[in-house]
Enzyme design. Structure first.
Site, PDB file in Angstrom:
ATOM      1  N   GLY A   1      -2.101   8.319   4.588  1.00 26.40           N
ATOM      2  CA  GLY A   1      -2.080   8.051   3.157  1.00 26.40           C
ATOM      3  C   GLY A   1      -1.463   6.697   2.855  1.00 26.40           C
ATOM      4  CB  CYS A   2      -1.973   4.360   0.040  1.00 27.94           C
ATOM      5  SG  CYS A   2      -1.883   5.480  -1.378  1.00 27.94           S
ATOM      6  CG  PHE A   3       2.979   6.177  -2.200  1.00 25.94           C
ATOM      7  CD1 PHE A   3       3.768   5.065  -2.414  1.00 25.94           C
ATOM      8  CD2 PHE A   3       2.410   6.795  -3.307  1.00 25.94           C
ATOM      9  CE1 PHE A   3       3.995   4.563  -3.698  1.00 25.94           C
ATOM     10  CE2 PHE A   3       2.621   6.305  -4.588  1.00 25.94           C
ATOM     11  CZ  PHE A   3       3.414   5.182  -4.786  1.00 25.94           C
TER      12      PHE A   3
END
Length: 325
Positions: free
Chosen positions: A135-137
């Protein structure tokens, strides 16, 4: 000889960035871009930045005569898609959703997925068959904390992070509308963000002697692209010792830069790069990390993983200049 590649779900922001990278990749032949809702339409009719880049059209048909398949579907849809559609074992799959990121959910039928964060799993990725893209975060937070986890000096972590509107996807919602987002910020999913579980597994992978208590408050920002993270931890190490730790950990990882100057989003937007900076006052260390949520946080990292699977230099097709001006 070019690798044949297909994508499933190419109409969103992540899909658009993936197509942009693949049509310009020197070792890729983009065989098809599957989208039921846009079947028959030119790709540039949806992704207008690709005018003149490709004459491909979206298709509702699937082909199994490919080397790599990217899944750019909504969270929970990838597992359903693979249950309904069969591909030969020779087709290597890179999933950009969260369906297979956790170890307890990393299989689908006979397929097993490796967590695709190259900075800790590069060798496992090279020999894998299927990849669960982080995921990005999760990517931004982990890259800021991994050297500390390896040194086993993480215990309590307090993290804040702000993301651009593209992180919410292309479908319009009350909090992604321009008139709401402009000149506005808001905390959301306080202490409950879905990426916490995958972050926890990675930190334990490097520092297995103790679990880390990570408190995370994400923010919606009034800009379109990028993630900026600040993580606060306690340590007795000096800032010089910490920079040695970080530089040693990321030596040989081409997409992570450790900076002694203040970092900012324009250094990373439109790149597959993560930039990290350390600041210390007393016993408190703050680790700043910045990435482009659509590239190192999604499509760029997916192409990096494909390069590793294919035996290519992981930088191939990803030498991108930041949108600094």
């Amino acid at each position: 000889m070019a690798f044949k590649v297909g994508t499933i779900g190419g109409a969103g922001y992540t899909g658009g960035e993936l197509i942009r990278l693949l049509v310009n990749h020197p070792d890729v032949e983009l065989s098809f871009i599957h989208s039921r809702s846009n079947a028959g339409q030119p790709v540039h009719s949806v992704h207008q930045d690709l005018v003149g880049e490709t004459d491909l059209r979206f298709t509702g048909e699937l082909s199994t005569t490919i080397d790599f398949l990217f899944l750019c579907l909504g969270h929970g849809e990838s597992r359903k898609f693979l249950a309904e559609n069969s591909f030969p074992d020779s087709v290597r799959i890179i999933d950009l959703a969260n369906d297979f990121r956790l170890r307890a959910a990393s299989t689908a039928g006979s397929r097993s997925f490796v967590y695709g964060l190259p900075e800790i799993n590069r060798e496992a990725i090279r020999t894998a068959q299927n990849i669960a893209n982080p995921g990005c975060f999760a990517t931004a937070i982990q890259l800021g904390l991994l050297p500390l986890a390896k040194a086993e000096i993480l215990k309590d972590v307090y993290t804040t992070g702000i993301t651009g509107s593209t992180g919410a996807g292309q479908s319009l919602s009350a909090s992604s509308h321009f008139s709401w987002r402009s000149n506005n910020i808001q905390a959301y999913k306080t202490l409950t963000h879905q990426h916490l579980a995958e972050i926890g597994e990675s930190l334990l992978q490097l520092g297995p002697s103790s679990e880390v208590d990570l408190s995370f408050v994400p923010w919606r920002g009034d800009f379109t692209r990028g993630i900026f993270i600040s993580s606060t931890v306690a340590t007795d190490l000096s800032v010089e010792e910490l920079y040695v730790l970080y530089n040693e950990f990321y030596s040989g990882h081409p997409f992570v830069a450790v900076s002694r100057e203040p970092v900012f989003l324009k250094q990373v937007v439109n790149t597959n790069k993560a930039v990290i900076q350390l600041e210390k006052a007393g016993s408190k260390l703050v680790v700043h990390s910045a990435i482009d949520n659509l590239l190192k946080g999604a499509s760029g990292q997916a192409v990096q993983n494909m390069n590793l699977l294919a035996g290519l230099d992981e930088r191939t097709g990803l030498r991108l200049k930041a949108n600094y001006f």
